[in-house]
Design an enzyme around this catalytic site. Structure first.
Site, mmCIF file in Angstrom:
data_model
loop_
_atom_site.group_PDB
_atom_site.id
_atom_site.type_symbol
_atom_site.label_atom_id
_atom_site.label_comp_id
_atom_site.label_asym_id
_atom_site.label_seq_id
_atom_site.Cartn_x
_atom_site.Cartn_y
_atom_site.Cartn_z
ATOM 1 C CG ASP A 108 -1.830 1.176 1.301
ATOM 2 O OD1 ASP A 108 -2.030 1.829 0.259
ATOM 3 O OD2 ASP A 108 -2.354 1.463 2.393
ATOM 4 C CG ASP A 336 -3.628 4.350 -3.084
ATOM 5 O OD1 ASP A 336 -2.739 3.901 -2.336
ATOM 6 O OD2 ASP A 336 -4.834 4.095 -2.917
#
Length: 467
Positions: A108, A336
Site C-alpha cells: 500500500d 496509490d
C-alpha cells in the site's frame, strides 16, 4: 479486502480492545546493500460469480478508499492512517521473527504503517483472508526469539504517536534505562472498521539479509480488514523508510476478476546512488506534499504533477485549481497501489466522461451503469470494429502515460457493453470534500513497470507485460 457493502459493523468497545491487549503484555520479554526482489500477487477473496456484481464491489471499494485518502481520520491514540482495501489489492509475502514466519501483506503506497494480525487471540470481525486457513496469516510473537514490545521512551514510538508521546509515559524519564512502560497501543479508525494493537521491534527476514529492530504493528483486533498491510508511503514507519531504500519498483499483473497463482516482482533497491535514469522510463518529479494540520496522511502520499488529460487526442480543459494541491490540501494527483479504479473529483470526471460520450458513437447502456456503478457504458453489440478513444495522462516533465484500452475500460455482457473504469463522487451519492482531486489506481497501472525513485524524488514508468 472489501469493506462491508451493507450496514456497518459496530466497532468493538475500547474496554474490550484494551482487555485483549492485556492478554498480550506477557510477551515483554540498516538497510539492504543490493536490490531485493519479492513476488507480487493480486490479492483478492473469491469474487461473486456475477461479473456485474463484482464490478459493483470494486466501484464501491474504490470510492470508500478515495473517501479515506481525501479525508484521513486520526484518533487521540494514533496519527497514522490506515485505510480499507478492495478486491483489487496486491500482496507480497514478508517474513518476520526468529525463526521467520511468512505472512501475505497488502502493498500500500497510500499509508505508512506496517502491521500484521497477531497472537492466537486475534479477533477479526467481517474480515476476509487470502487462504482457507486464517491462522496461517497470523504472526505469533511467542514463537519468535527476536520479538520485543516497543518501549514508551523509544524514539520510534513517536513515529506512531507523535513527538509528544513521551509525556504519556507515566513514571518514566526520557533517559531512564529502567522504564518498562510500553509504547501506547494504537487504535486506528477508518471507514466502517478499525485495527488496533501494540508496536513490536522485530527482525524482518528479507532474501539474503536480516533487518533487526524493524518496527511493526501487532494487531490483536480488527474489523473489515485484509490479512495485514505493508505501508510503502513516505512516513518514518513505512517499509521503504525503515530500510533506507533509494528506490522501489513493481509491475502489476493484469487483473481479470478471478483468483490466480501468478505473480510479478516487487524490487527493493537500497544501494542505487546514481542519478541516472533507468533505460526506457519516462519520468515525472514528485510534487511537494501539502502540510495541513490534522491531515498527517497528506504527508505520506506520493503526489504527481498531472498537467493534462486527453481523450482521443483532444485536450480536456480541467481547471488548474484541481491539478495542484492547495495550502488546505485540496486538489492534486496522487498514485496509490491500494485503490482499484482511478478516482476523479466530480468536476473533472464529468469533463472526461462528456468527451468520451461525444466521441463514442454508440447508445448508452444505462441499465448496466445502474448495476455496476460505472459510467459511461455503451452498447456496442452489432459493431464489427468497435473503437474507443485513447486516454492519455500527461505529467510535469513531459512524461506521458498512454493507457492501453484494457486499463481504462471493462467489456461486459459477452463484450456487448463497454464501460469506463474511472469512478467519481456521484456514484456514491454525494461529494467527497477536500483531499486529492485525482487518485491514480492500480487498475490503470496494470502492465506498467513503475519505479519510485526516492533518491531523486521522481516517478518513472513504461508500458510492458508484467507476466
Amino acid at each position: 479486502m472489501p469493506p462491508p457493502l451493507s450496514s456497518p459493523v459496530p466497532s468493538p468497545s475500547l474496554p474490550c480492545f484494551l482487555s485483549l491487549l492485556s492478554l498480550f503484555f506477557s510477551l515483554v520479554s540498516s538497510s539492504p546493500n543490493s536490490p531485493i526482489t519479492l513476488p507480487l500477487s493480486a490479492s483478492k477473496p473469491s469474487p461473486p460469480p456475477d461479473p456485474y456484481r463484482n464490478l459493483r464491489h470494486l466501484v464501491s471499494a474504490s470510492l470508500i478508499r478515495a473517501r479515506h485518502l481525501k479525508n484521513p481520520k486520526t484518533t487521540p491514540t494514533s496519527t497514522t492512517p490506515l485505510f480499507t482495501h478492495s478486491y483489487g489489492a496486491y500482496s507480497i509475502p514478508l517474513s518476520f521473527g526468529t525463526p521467520p514466519q511468512t505472512l501475505p501483506l497488502i502493498m500500500d503506497t497510500g499509508s505508512d504503517l506496517v502491521w500484521f494480525p497477531c497472537t492466537h487471540r486475534y479477533v477479526c470481525r467481517n474480515c476476509s483472508f487470502s487462504t482457507s486457513n486464517p491462522s496461517s496469516n497470523i504472526f505469533i510473537p511467542k514463537s519468535s526469539s527476536s520479538s520485543k514490545v516497543l518501549g514508551c521512551v523509544n524514539p520510534k514510538c513517536g513515529w506512531i504517536h507523535g513527538s509528544k508521546v513521551q509525556s504519556r509515559c507515566r513514571d518514566c524519564e526520557p533517559t531512564s534505562p529502567n522504564c518498562t512502560q510500553i509504547c501506547p497501543p494504537y487504535l486506528v479508525f477508518y471507514g466502517s472498521g478499525i485495527t488496533g494493537g501494540i508496536m513490536l521491534s522485530e527482525t524482518l527476514d528479507l532474501p539474503g539479509k536480516g533487518v533487526p529492530n524493524f518496527i511493526v504493528g501487532c494487531s490483536v483486533l480488527s474489523t473489515s480488514q485484509p490479512a495485514g498491510i505493508s505501508g510503502f508511503g513516505r512516513g518514518p514507519p513505512s517499509l521503504p523508510s525503515q530500510l533506507g531504500l533509494k528506490k522501489f519498483s513493481y509491475c502489476l499483473l493484469s487483473r481479470r476478476y478471478d483468483d490466480t497463482t501468478e505473480s510479478s516482482s516487487l524490487v527493493l533497491d537500497g544501494e542505487s546512488d546514481s542519478g541516472e535514469k533507468t533505460a526506457g522510463l519516462s519520468y515525472t518529479p514528485f510534487v511537494q506534499n501539502p502540510k495541513v494540520a490534522g491531515k498527517h496522511a497528506f504527508s505520506v502520499y506520493y503526489y504527481l504533477g498531472l498537467r493534462h488529460i486527453t481523450v482521443g487526442g483532444k485536450h480536456v480543459k480541467i481547471p488548474y485549481k484541481y491539478l495542484i494541491p492547495g495550502a488546505d490540501g485540496d486538489g492534486g494527483t496522487i498514485i496509490d497501489s491500494g485503490t482499484t479504479f482511478t478516482y476523479m473529483k466530480g468536476e473533472i470526471f464529468e469533463l472526461v466522461a462528456a468527451e468520451f460520450e461525444k466521441q463514442v458513437q454508440s447508445k448508452r447502456a444505462t441499465e448496466v451503469e445502474g448495476i455496476t456503478g460505472l459510467r459511461p457504458c455503451f452498447n456496442i453489440s452489432g459493431l464489427n470494429t468497435p473503437s474507443f478513444p485513447e486516454l492519455t495522462l500527461k505529467f510535469r516533465g513531459g512524461a506521458e502515460m498512454e493507457l492501453p484500452l484494457a486499463n481504462y475500460v471493462a467489456f461486459l455482457g459477452g463484450d456487448d457493453v463497454v464501460c469506463l473504469t474511472i469512478v467519481t463522487d456521484g456514484a456514491a451519492g454525494k461529494e467527497f470534500s477536500g483531499g486529492p482531486a485525482i487518485i491514480l489506481g492500480n487498475f490503470q497501472q496494470q502492465n506498467f513497470y513503475v519505479e519510485y525513485d526516492l533518491r531523486n524524488e521522481r516517478l518513472g514508468f513504461r508500458q510492458q507485460s508484467c507476466k
